[in-house]
Each structure stands twice: as structure tokens, then as C-alpha cells.
Scaffold this motif. Structure first.
Motif, PDB file in Angstrom:
ATOM      1  N   ASP A  33       0.809  -1.219   0.000  1.00  0.00           N
ATOM      2  CA  ASP A  33       0.000   0.000   0.000  1.00  0.00           C
ATOM      3  C   ASP A  33       0.843   1.270   0.000  1.00  0.00           C
ATOM      4  N   ASP A  34       0.241   2.326  -0.514  1.00  0.00           N
ATOM      5  CA  ASP A  34       0.668   3.723  -0.317  1.00  0.00           C
ATOM      6  C   ASP A  34       1.737   4.215  -1.293  1.00  0.00           C
ATOM      7  N   PRO A  60      -8.136   3.439   2.548  1.00  0.00           N
ATOM      8  CA  PRO A  60      -7.059   3.824   3.461  1.00  0.00           C
ATOM      9  C   PRO A  60      -7.424   3.417   4.889  1.00  0.00           C
ATOM     10  N   HIS A 113      -5.700   9.693   0.401  1.00  0.00           N
ATOM     11  CA  HIS A 113      -5.523   8.813   1.555  1.00  0.00           C
ATOM     12  C   HIS A 113      -6.180   9.344   2.835  1.00  0.00           C
ATOM     13  N   HIS A 172      -6.264   3.231  -4.178  1.00  0.00           N
ATOM     14  CA  HIS A 172      -6.199   3.395  -2.715  1.00  0.00           C
ATOM     15  C   HIS A 172      -6.580   4.831  -2.351  1.00  0.00           C
TER      16      HIS A 172
HETATM   17 ZN   LIG Z   1      -2.712   3.258   2.974  1.00  0.00          ZN
END
Ligand SMILES: [Zn+2]
Length: 235
Positions: free
Chosen positions: A9-10, A104, A63, A59
Motif C-alpha cells: 500500500d501507499d 485507506p 488517503h 487506494h
Molecule cells: Zn494506505
């Protein structure tokens, strides 16, 4: 040995290409959940991941915690990132054949949860095939019917950056925890997982090569990473 789908993720960040190269050398196919701010500032790194065969999911754009947003704000977050992902695939010359979404913080929108699930359904989002996942916590919370993608084990290695009380040993403790509060024990035999690790430059500053170190470690401990499958919605 447990089997795991790897999700990251991210990203994307400056670390993403080396993560992808490392995973290719291990023959591991990941799902990367990108958010918009990162994709705008690291578009080339995102493009590299896609071109090297990674599965890319949405995603959100900035966020946020979806539990704190209005329904309209939630949808705007999803759609802004969706437009960026369309551009990523177009730039790569790769046809988009799936749409995945991860909230998120795993925050599914609070009072808007059902409406957002309906939105994802109506807009053709796909599920990561989790039919092999038999984790009680996951099923009790009905994550196995939601369209968005959650996880069953989170390394939480990002906490290295948040708290001085959280150390590399804390991560090892999580990996070996036979009775975690959420999810399921990572190293239990014959269990299927969706594993979550993060693409965070700050973590790499504290523990250089944390990504390769942790993935190597759990492989050594018997985790087998398996390719994800994308399933269409059950009607
Ligand atoms: Zn995240």
C-alpha cells in the motif's frame, strides 16, 4: 506452510522499482494499491511497476479516513484516483481489465459503508479472489463479501516511523504471534492470507531495505507467496 497474496500500500515512491525488481527475482506477483498524491509525484515509478506486470489497485486520491467523509467526498476520492489509474494504463499501453479498491486504514466509510459498496458494485469493481481464505475474523466481519480488498495480516512496519517503542523486534513479534488481535497468525500451517506491507520512504530511512528484509524473513519462515487472482462479483 501458509500461502499468502502480497499487497503493498501507499506507493508509488522512489522505492517502488527496486521492490518490483526484488519481487521479480523471487517470482512473486504483488498487488500495489496506489494513492493519487503519490502517483502524481512518482508517475514513472508507478508506470514501471505496471509495465513489469504488477497488479495495480485504487487506494483513493489523498488517503483520507473514509469514516470522516461525506458520501460525496468518498466517491470523489475514488473517482479522482480512478482517472489517474486510467491515465497510467493508457500511458503504459496496457488495457485495463480489472478495477480494485482498498480503503485507506481499512476504514470502510462508517455510516456510508453500504452505499459505497453499492457504488463499487455498480461501477464494475472486482474482488481479489479470497475464496481460499478461511480466517474467522475475516469472515465474521463479512470482509469476504465486501467488494473492496482488505487483508488478514499487516506487518505494521510503518510504525517504526511513528513510535520509538516500536522496533524491528516488534515486527518479529507480530510475525510470530500465535494469537493476534486481528487477522490470523501468519506462520500457522495450511492457512491462506492476504498480507499487507507498505511502500514508505520514511520506513526505509529508519530500517534500510526493510521491504526485502521482511519478505525474505517470512519466506525463510515458510510463507509461500502465491499469485493473486481477480474474481468477478458474485451476483
Ligand atoms: Zn494506505
Amino acid at each position: 506452510m501458509s500461502k499468502a497474496i502480497l499487497t503493498i500500500d501507499d506507493g508509488p515512491t522512489t522505492l517502488t522499482p527496486s521492490m518490483i525488481d526484488y519481487l521479480k527475482s523471487k517470482n512473486i506477483m504483488p498487488i500495489l494499491f496506489f494513492y493519487g498524491h503519490q502517483l502524481e509525484s512518482h508517475f514513472e515509478e508507478g508506470l514501471y511497476a505496471l509495465q513489469q506486470g504488477a497488479i495495480i489497485g485504487n487506494h483513493s486520491y489523498s488517503h483520507p479516513n473514509f469514516n470522516d467523509l461525506s458520501y460525496e467526498e468518498c466517491i470523489s476520492e475514488i473517482e479522482k484516483q480512478e482517472a489517474l489509474l486510467d491515465r497510467l494504463f493508457q500511458t503504459a499501453g496496457i488495457e485495463r481489465t480489472y478495477k480494485l479498491f482498498r480503503f485507506p486504514y481499512g476504514a470502510k466509510g462508517g455510516k456510508n459503508k453500504a452505499l459505497i459498496q453499492q457504488y463499487l458494485h455498480e461501477h464494475g469493481y472486482n474482488r481479489v479472489d479470497d475464496s481460499q481464505i478461511d480466517v474467522k475474523w475475516y469472515i465474521d466481519n463479512e470482509f469476504n463479501t465486501d467488494i473492496d480488498s482488505l487483508w488478514t495480516f499487516d506487518f505494521m512496519e510503518y510504525q517504526l516511523n511513528n513510535s520509538t517503542d516500536f522496533t524491528f523486534d516488534s515486527i518479529l513479534h507480530r510475525i510470530h504471534d500465535p494469537n493476534p488481535e486481528t487477522g490470523a497468525p501468519l506462520l500457522e500451517r495450511e492457512i491462506n492470507h492476504i498480507v499487507l506491507i507498505h511502500d514508505h520512504e520514511n520506513t526505509d530511512k529508519i530500517l534500510p531495505n526493510y521491504f526485502e528484509i521482511l519478505i525474505d524473513y517470512v519466506i525463510e519462515e515458510g510463507v509461500e507467496f502465491v499469485p493473486p487472482r481477480i474474481s468477478v462479483m458474485k451476483q
